[in-house]
Scaffold this active site. Structure first.
Site, PDB file in Angstrom:
ATOM      1  CG  ASP A  38      -1.881  -1.166   1.228  1.00 48.73           C
ATOM      2  OD1 ASP A  38      -2.240  -1.639   0.128  1.00 48.73           O
ATOM      3  OD2 ASP A  38      -2.225  -1.642   2.322  1.00 48.73           O
ATOM      4  CE  LYS A  41       2.500  -2.553  -4.297  1.00 48.16           C
ATOM      5  NZ  LYS A  41       2.217  -2.135  -2.911  1.00 48.16           N
ATOM      6  N   GLY A  65      -4.440  -4.354  -3.681  1.00 52.51           N
ATOM      7  CA  GLY A  65      -5.460  -3.345  -3.976  1.00 52.51           C
ATOM      8  C   GLY A  65      -4.711  -2.085  -4.342  1.00 52.51           C
ATOM      9  CG  HIS A  66      -2.059  -2.014  -6.849  1.00 54.12           C
ATOM     10  ND1 HIS A  66      -1.205  -2.601  -7.744  1.00 54.12           N
ATOM     11  CD2 HIS A  66      -1.777  -2.584  -5.645  1.00 54.12           C
ATOM     12  CE1 HIS A  66      -0.440  -3.484  -7.107  1.00 54.12           C
ATOM     13  NE2 HIS A  66      -0.788  -3.502  -5.841  1.00 54.12           N
ATOM     14  CD  GLN A 245       0.911  -8.882  -2.635  1.00 52.45           C
ATOM     15  OE1 GLN A 245       1.568  -9.460  -3.478  1.00 52.45           O
ATOM     16  NE2 GLN A 245      -0.363  -8.614  -2.811  1.00 52.45           N
TER      17      GLN A 245
END
Ligand code: GDP
Ligand code: IMO
Ligand code: MG
Length: 430
Positions: A38, A41, A65-66, A245
């Site tokens: 988080d 990225k 989750g991006h 990650q």
């Protein structure tokens, strides 16, 4: 019209500093989280994707989750690389990925609603593994078992990641190359094991229907992406690799056992895409200007709750995948240095600098004392808004000092600085 937002305009305009920075990245650049995920990225990938020919995700699954924000509109990607908003660019889901097909179909449909048809340029590795729904139930059952035995679980995202990589390592996983096979017999056998070993019921009909639906849409998008990526390379195309990650969640080098089940490093990403180690020309370490963690495990520089809540509020620190509040604290230089060493960071992108705008003083962990307690340096805050600033010179002096300090202490130059969630909120620093 929504589509025009994503027209192929590179988000970074070409001034001299930007040109210098982009040319320093070379042909294959990896974006790697340097903390517990988080870090931002997705935003970096989205911005840089405009300047690369091909965008690839390598490892992990929908535990990622991006979030990216374009013209005030939020987009969250779990499986597709964040660069996929740039029309016309091929996107690859590499062999190291574990793919929950209904989630992928959902993401494809959401993009379609937004006017983007990703399918013709989507390439899924035939070697990637499939995550069945019941892997998620197994993940939850394993977490419960750990909680009972040890008082706490890992705090997984319950997306079936652990079971998928367990099956892969046990050589009993089912890969994308089998998408069109009749798996009914195999699922029946698996249903017995899942019930006996984990008390989990496999809804075979549901699983088979999901496979069928996915096969109808995706079968011709599955291919030998190793072959494909090397063809792109031989044509001189540039490749942007979006990591998932972060290095502290790496299965080998992270804070085991409170890690994910894949290699989150640059080396892991290359391996997963079938690229040789010497292919990588640059590696951008992404780190927040502070630090967060979701899930269990030590967090040496975790802030007391009052400070953590302030960072959480300002930074919107709630998981994009699970909505869980993220634990918040301060940078820990030894982790950044180690991440730089193990991943070969050539540049930093320090993100979310604006979140520290109101801090009077900013602690930075520099190591531990004889009792194992964290030791901090304290840098003066700047107590002025940095939101949306796009030049290094435009930052308050103490913010510049903070950034210089990170660069000096880690030996890795800070090239990008995030000053807000929007595409445009980024400083390119020479
Ligand atoms: P990822 O998993 O590394 O892609 O990061 P996430 O998307 O899960 O979390 C990063 C969050 O911070 C997202 O909500 C981004 O929109 C937001 N973000 C990224 N960069 C910045 C920044 O420089 N400032 C602020 N305020 N928010 C940012
Ligand atoms: P992105 O790509 C933050 C964490 C989970 C848990 C541990 C194991 O958005 O940075 P898993 O479901 O992988 O078995 O969970 O890893 N985790 C993440 N934390 N961001 C992520 O991805 C994460 N992916 C996994 O919270 O502690
Ligand atoms: Mg995330």
């Amino acid at each position: 019209m929504f589509k025009s937002i994503f027209a192929n305009n590179p988000p970074l305009c070409y001034n001299y500093a930007v040109q210098q920075f982009l040319s320093s990245l070379g042909r294959v650049c990896a974006i790697i989280g340097a903390q517990w995920g988080d870090e931002g990225k997705g935003k970096a990938t989205d911005i840089l994707a405009g300047h690369f020919d091909v965008i690839a995700r390598a490892c992990g699954g929908a535990n990622a989750g991006h979030t990216i924000v374009v013209k005030g509109r939020k987009h969250v990607f779990h499986l597709l690389p964040s660069g996929c908003l740039h029309e016309g660019k091929p996107v690859i889901l590499g062999a190291g990925m574990v793919i929950h097909l209904p989630t992928l179909l959902e993401e494809i449909a959401t993009l379609r609603e937004a006017g983007i048809d990703i399918l013709p340029r989507l390439h899924i590795s035939h070697e990637a593994h499939i995550i069945f729904n019941y892997y998620k139930a197994m993940d939850a059952a394993l977490e419960e078992r750990r909680s009972r035995a040890k008082g706490q679980g890992i705090g997984t995202t319950k997306r079936g990641i652990g079971p998928a990589y367990t099956e892969k390592a046990a050589r009993s996983g089912i890969r994308m190359e089998r998408l069109e096979d009749d798996l009914s017999q195999e699922l029946q056998q698996r249903a017995k094991d899942a019930q006996t070993l984990y008390g989990v019921t496999v809804e075979s009909a549901e699983e088979l229907a999901a496979l069928k639906e996915a096969a109808a849409l995706l079968a011709d998008r599955v291919s030998d992406t190793v072959d494909l990526i090397h063809r792109y390379r031989s044509e001189g195309k540039t490749i942007l690799v979006e990591g998932a990650q972060g290095v502290l969640l790496d299965i080998d080098h992270g804070s085991y056992p409170f890690v994910t089940s894949s290699s989150t490093s640059s080396a892991g990403a290359l391996q997963a895409l079938g690229l040789p180690p010497n292919a990588l020309t640059s590696c951008i370490g992404i780190a927040k200007a502070y630090c967060t963690r979701v899930g269990s495990g030590t967090f040496l520089t975790e802030a007391p709750e009052e400070d953590a809540q302030r960072l959480r509020d300002r930074g919107g620190e709630y998981g994009a995948t699970t909505g869980r509040p993220r634990r918040c604290g301060w940078l820990h230089l030894p982790d950044l240095c180690r991440g730089a060493l193990t991943n070969g960071f050539t540049h930093w992108n320090i993100t979310k600098l604006d979140v520290l705008d109101e801090e009077k003083e900013i602690p930075i962990g520099t190591g531990v004392d004889a009792q194992g307690k964290p030791v901090f340096d304290y840098l003066p805050g700047w107590q002025a808004s940095t939101i949306g600033i796009t030049s290094f010179e435009g930052l308050p002096e103490n913010a510049r000092q903070y950034i210089r300090y990170i660069g000096e202490q880690t030996g890795v130059p800070v090239a990008l600085i995030g000053t807000g969630p929007e595409r445009e909120h980024m400083i390119v620093k020479n």
